[in-house]
Motif scaffolding. Structure first.
Motif, PDB file in Angstrom:
ATOM      1  N   GLY A 286       0.595  -1.265  -0.052  1.00  0.00           N
ATOM      2  CA  GLY A 286      -0.018  -0.004  -0.089  1.00  0.00           C
ATOM      3  C   GLY A 286       0.749   1.158   0.163  1.00  0.00           C
ATOM      4  O   GLY A 286       1.874   1.279  -0.370  1.00  0.00           O
ATOM      5  N   GLY A 287       0.260   2.296   0.204  1.00  0.00           N
ATOM      6  CA  GLY A 287       0.794   3.702   0.133  1.00  0.00           C
ATOM      7  C   GLY A 287      -0.148   4.823   0.094  1.00  0.00           C
ATOM      8  O   GLY A 287      -1.339   4.654   0.272  1.00  0.00           O
ATOM      9  N   PHE A 288       0.484   5.885   0.103  1.00  0.00           N
ATOM     10  CA  PHE A 288      -0.440   7.109  -0.260  1.00  0.00           C
ATOM     11  C   PHE A 288      -0.035   7.778  -1.463  1.00  0.00           C
ATOM     12  O   PHE A 288       1.066   8.067  -1.988  1.00  0.00           O
ATOM     13  CB  PHE A 288      -0.054   8.121   0.980  1.00  0.00           C
ATOM     14  CG  PHE A 288      -0.479   7.956   2.183  1.00  0.00           C
ATOM     15  CD1 PHE A 288      -1.915   8.164   2.849  1.00  0.00           C
ATOM     16  CD2 PHE A 288       0.469   7.159   2.964  1.00  0.00           C
ATOM     17  CE1 PHE A 288      -2.128   7.782   4.021  1.00  0.00           C
ATOM     18  CE2 PHE A 288       0.238   6.971   4.260  1.00  0.00           C
ATOM     19  CZ  PHE A 288      -1.172   6.975   4.588  1.00  0.00           C
ATOM     20  N   ARG A 289      -1.004   7.933  -2.612  1.00  0.00           N
ATOM     21  CA  ARG A 289      -1.042   8.369  -3.754  1.00  0.00           C
ATOM     22  C   ARG A 289      -1.594   9.742  -3.901  1.00  0.00           C
ATOM     23  O   ARG A 289      -2.491  10.199  -3.374  1.00  0.00           O
ATOM     24  CB  ARG A 289      -2.154   7.349  -4.863  1.00  0.00           C
ATOM     25  CG  ARG A 289      -1.906   7.965  -6.100  1.00  0.00           C
ATOM     26  CD  ARG A 289      -2.517   7.329  -7.397  1.00  0.00           C
ATOM     27  NE  ARG A 289      -2.328   5.750  -7.372  1.00  0.00           N
ATOM     28  CZ  ARG A 289      -2.929   4.738  -7.259  1.00  0.00           C
ATOM     29  NH1 ARG A 289      -4.154   4.960  -6.291  1.00  0.00           N
ATOM     30  NH2 ARG A 289      -2.355   3.464  -7.173  1.00  0.00           N
ATOM     31  N   VAL A 290      -0.475  10.510  -4.369  1.00  0.00           N
ATOM     32  CA  VAL A 290      -0.607  11.939  -4.245  1.00  0.00           C
ATOM     33  C   VAL A 290      -0.218  12.540  -5.652  1.00  0.00           C
ATOM     34  O   VAL A 290       0.156  11.674  -6.609  1.00  0.00           O
ATOM     35  CB  VAL A 290       0.200  12.763  -3.309  1.00  0.00           C
ATOM     36  CG1 VAL A 290       0.072  12.331  -1.858  1.00  0.00           C
ATOM     37  CG2 VAL A 290       1.778  12.253  -3.763  1.00  0.00           C
ATOM     38  N   GLN A 291      -0.685  13.824  -5.734  1.00  0.00           N
ATOM     39  CA  GLN A 291      -0.420  14.495  -7.167  1.00  0.00           C
ATOM     40  C   GLN A 291       0.656  15.456  -7.066  1.00  0.00           C
ATOM     41  O   GLN A 291       0.648  16.198  -6.112  1.00  0.00           O
ATOM     42  CB  GLN A 291      -1.784  15.001  -7.786  1.00  0.00           C
ATOM     43  CG  GLN A 291      -2.854  14.156  -7.909  1.00  0.00           C
ATOM     44  CD  GLN A 291      -2.679  13.494  -9.241  1.00  0.00           C
ATOM     45  OE1 GLN A 291      -1.898  13.677 -10.177  1.00  0.00           O
ATOM     46  NE2 GLN A 291      -3.114  12.311  -9.137  1.00  0.00           N
ATOM     47  N   GLU A 292       1.589  15.324  -7.906  1.00  0.00           N
ATOM     48  CA  GLU A 292       2.713  16.312  -7.895  1.00  0.00           C
ATOM     49  C   GLU A 292       3.116  16.541  -9.194  1.00  0.00           C
ATOM     50  O   GLU A 292       3.367  15.860 -10.210  1.00  0.00           O
ATOM     51  CB  GLU A 292       4.065  15.395  -7.350  1.00  0.00           C
ATOM     52  CG  GLU A 292       4.022  15.293  -5.690  1.00  0.00           C
ATOM     53  CD  GLU A 292       5.138  14.899  -5.181  1.00  0.00           C
ATOM     54  OE1 GLU A 292       6.105  14.420  -6.149  1.00  0.00           O
ATOM     55  OE2 GLU A 292       5.235  14.774  -3.982  1.00  0.00           O
ATOM     56  N   ASN A 293       2.906  17.857  -9.660  1.00  0.00           N
ATOM     57  CA  ASN A 293       3.255  18.300 -10.889  1.00  0.00           C
ATOM     58  C   ASN A 293       2.274  17.758 -11.905  1.00  0.00           C
ATOM     59  O   ASN A 293       2.654  17.624 -13.086  1.00  0.00           O
ATOM     60  CB  ASN A 293       4.587  18.232 -11.343  1.00  0.00           C
ATOM     61  CG  ASN A 293       5.518  19.072 -10.429  1.00  0.00           C
ATOM     62  OD1 ASN A 293       5.224  20.347 -10.013  1.00  0.00           O
ATOM     63  ND2 ASN A 293       6.702  18.533 -10.066  1.00  0.00           N
ATOM     64  N   GLY A 294       1.015  17.297 -11.426  1.00  0.00           N
ATOM     65  CA  GLY A 294      -0.128  16.754 -12.383  1.00  0.00           C
ATOM     66  C   GLY A 294       0.153  15.301 -12.549  1.00  0.00           C
ATOM     67  O   GLY A 294      -0.426  14.960 -13.512  1.00  0.00           O
ATOM     68  N   GLN A 295       1.227  14.884 -11.798  1.00  0.00           N
ATOM     69  CA  GLN A 295       1.367  13.596 -12.123  1.00  0.00           C
ATOM     70  C   GLN A 295       1.214  12.554 -10.598  1.00  0.00           C
ATOM     71  O   GLN A 295       1.388  13.297  -9.631  1.00  0.00           O
ATOM     72  CB  GLN A 295       2.981  13.163 -12.551  1.00  0.00           C
ATOM     73  CG  GLN A 295       3.205  13.893 -13.839  1.00  0.00           C
ATOM     74  CD  GLN A 295       2.407  13.113 -15.048  1.00  0.00           C
ATOM     75  OE1 GLN A 295       2.181  11.894 -15.052  1.00  0.00           O
ATOM     76  NE2 GLN A 295       2.018  13.990 -15.955  1.00  0.00           N
ATOM     77  N   PRO A 296       0.658  11.353 -10.892  1.00  0.00           N
ATOM     78  CA  PRO A 296       0.369  10.663  -9.546  1.00  0.00           C
ATOM     79  C   PRO A 296       1.841   9.946  -8.795  1.00  0.00           C
ATOM     80  O   PRO A 296       2.757   9.694  -9.769  1.00  0.00           O
ATOM     81  CB  PRO A 296      -0.414   9.398  -9.966  1.00  0.00           C
ATOM     82  CG  PRO A 296      -0.220   9.381 -11.576  1.00  0.00           C
ATOM     83  CD  PRO A 296       0.202  10.738 -11.852  1.00  0.00           C
ATOM     84  N   ARG A 297       2.054  10.073  -7.948  1.00  0.00           N
ATOM     85  CA  ARG A 297       3.133   9.517  -7.166  1.00  0.00           C
ATOM     86  C   ARG A 297       2.719   8.648  -5.909  1.00  0.00           C
ATOM     87  O   ARG A 297       1.844   8.904  -5.220  1.00  0.00           O
ATOM     88  CB  ARG A 297       4.159  10.482  -6.904  1.00  0.00           C
ATOM     89  CG  ARG A 297       5.275   9.994  -5.837  1.00  0.00           C
ATOM     90  CD  ARG A 297       5.869  11.142  -5.093  1.00  0.00           C
ATOM     91  NE  ARG A 297       6.877  10.673  -4.194  1.00  0.00           N
ATOM     92  CZ  ARG A 297       7.389  11.423  -3.323  1.00  0.00           C
ATOM     93  NH1 ARG A 297       7.013  12.605  -2.882  1.00  0.00           N
ATOM     94  NH2 ARG A 297       8.309  10.826  -2.364  1.00  0.00           N
ATOM     95  N   LEU A 298       3.094   7.494  -5.914  1.00  0.00           N
ATOM     96  CA  LEU A 298       2.794   6.329  -4.584  1.00  0.00           C
ATOM     97  C   LEU A 298       3.682   6.559  -3.515  1.00  0.00           C
ATOM     98  O   LEU A 298       5.029   6.292  -3.803  1.00  0.00           O
ATOM     99  CB  LEU A 298       2.345   5.233  -4.966  1.00  0.00           C
ATOM    100  CG  LEU A 298       2.035   4.205  -4.207  1.00  0.00           C
ATOM    101  CD1 LEU A 298       0.556   4.447  -3.566  1.00  0.00           C
ATOM    102  CD2 LEU A 298       1.973   2.716  -4.828  1.00  0.00           C
ATOM    103  N   ILE A 299       3.448   7.185  -2.405  1.00  0.00           N
ATOM    104  CA  ILE A 299       4.466   7.333  -1.390  1.00  0.00           C
ATOM    105  C   ILE A 299       4.339   5.844  -0.616  1.00  0.00           C
ATOM    106  O   ILE A 299       3.300   5.639   0.074  1.00  0.00           O
ATOM    107  CB  ILE A 299       4.278   8.437  -0.494  1.00  0.00           C
ATOM    108  CG1 ILE A 299       4.526   9.389  -1.278  1.00  0.00           C
ATOM    109  CG2 ILE A 299       5.495   8.414   0.554  1.00  0.00           C
ATOM    110  CD1 ILE A 299       4.053  10.788  -0.611  1.00  0.00           C
ATOM    111  N   GLU A 300       5.430   4.944  -0.689  1.00  0.00           N
ATOM    112  CA  GLU A 300       5.112   3.670   0.043  1.00  0.00           C
ATOM    113  C   GLU A 300       6.238   3.569   1.131  1.00  0.00           C
ATOM    114  O   GLU A 300       7.212   4.025   1.308  1.00  0.00           O
ATOM    115  CB  GLU A 300       5.465   2.534  -1.072  1.00  0.00           C
ATOM    116  CG  GLU A 300       4.767   2.708  -2.237  1.00  0.00           C
ATOM    117  CD  GLU A 300       5.264   1.350  -3.445  1.00  0.00           C
ATOM    118  OE1 GLU A 300       4.897   0.260  -3.068  1.00  0.00           O
ATOM    119  OE2 GLU A 300       5.993   1.875  -4.220  1.00  0.00           O
TER     120      GLU A 300
END
Length: 329
Positions: A212-226
């Motif tokens: 799992g992780g936290f999916r965030v938006q950075e500069n319009g792109q998704p990023r999964l912080i795991e």
């Protein structure tokens, strides 16, 4: 040093505890005689006054040069105060985020119930057992114990309770809510995050990422912080999420989420604002960074050393993995 008035009275010799109490009374203090102020200054000039579990006032001959200088400084200040002078105003205390202004308002800490498969063979979690302990049915009990005591101490005039997410009443929802744990087990966390319209999503374990992780938006792109685990499956770094905002159930109350992908992340989100070594600096950072914002969120890393999660220091940029609202450019 944890010195009690009774110990102080014994160390001074021939002084009652009630007399000590009268000197320390903030409403109607009685001025101590000069010789007693000299004893105070001598006692607190050195930690050697407290040895072997007992307290005593050293003689002047026993003091080192540095301790004598410290004694003189303390005595000068005490004598100055005895003359009726006011001390210099202290720096204003940083009011932490767990101090709620409203008196007599309900504060409810919400944990997930521990899933049945984890308590099936645990006798203390079985209501039919003579050894049943209800706290064994709670997820994140370490975070709960840490936070419950802190909130009770900070809000002595407010009713503070804790429940599992399936025990909440209607009145609980409309008071201050504090949610522990993530969307895998705590259904109320999932509801609140969805209603808060946060620009992030918690991805449950084994959904589309193993841990799992936290999916965030950075500069319009998704990023999964795991979170990070080693080759043997041991957790080496968890991810903590702290969110504070206006309650979607009552705009005059707040909702707070302390969350992690694992239990040490949840505890890290709690201890960021309860650990005395980090509380002031983290609180000051939040108040400066999110000044004027009704809602805010911080995702931070929680290093795990020897199985223990470390308190995140939010003043270090490398520890902050995502913040919302973003800084205006």
């Amino acid at each position: 040093m944890g010195i009690r008035q009774g110990q102080l009275a014994k160390a001074f010799g021939g002084v009652s505890t009630s007399l000590i109490s009268s000197w320390e009374n903030t409403e109607k203090p009685v001025s101590p005689p000069v010789k007693r102020l000299e004893a105070y200054a001598t006692l607190f000039a050195t930690r050697r006054s407290w040895t072997g579990g007992s307290l005593r006032v050293l003689t002047l001959e026993e003091l080192t040069d540095d301790e004598r200088d410290q004694r003189k400084e303390l005595l000068d200040e005490l004598l100055w105060l005895r003359e009726g002078n006011e001390p210099e105003p202290a720096e204003p205390e940083v009011v932490d985020l767990w101090t709620f202004e409203e008196v007599d308002q309900r504060i409810t800490i919400v944990c997930a119930p521990l899933p049945e498969e984890y308590r099936r063979n645990l006798v203390y979690a079985d209501p039919e057992s003579a050894d049943f302990v209800s706290l064994y049915t709670y997820a994140d009990p370490d975070a709960l114990i840490e936070l419950f005591g802190h909130i009770r101490a900070r809000n002595p005039d407010n009713p503070v309770t804790f429940r599992t997410s399936n025990e909440l009443t209607a009145d609980d929802y409309t008071g201050h809510l504090v949610l522990l744990g993530g969307v895998d087990w705590n259904t109320v966390t999932k509801v609140v995050i969805n209603r808060a319209d946060l620009p992030l999503e918690q991805v449950g374990r084994a959904v589309d990422a193993e841990h799992g992780g936290f999916r965030v938006q950075e500069n319009g792109q998704p990023r999964l912080i795991e979170p990070r685990l080693d080759a043997q499956g041991h957790l080496v770094e968890d991810v903590a999420h702290f969110y504070r905002g206006v309650s979607p159930f009552n705009r005059k109350r707040t909702v707070t989420v302390c969350n992690g992908m694992y239990g040490r992340g949840t505890l890290g989100a709690v201890r960021a604002l309860t650990d005395n070594r980090f509380l002031d600096r983290n609180t000051a950072y939040v108040r400066d960074r999110f000044a004027g914002e009704e809602s805010f969120s911080i995702i931070s890393r929680v290093p795990v050393i020897g199985g223990q999660g470390l308190t995140p220091d939010w003043t270090l940029e490398e520890n902050r993995l995502h913040e919302w609202p973003e800084v205006a450019k």
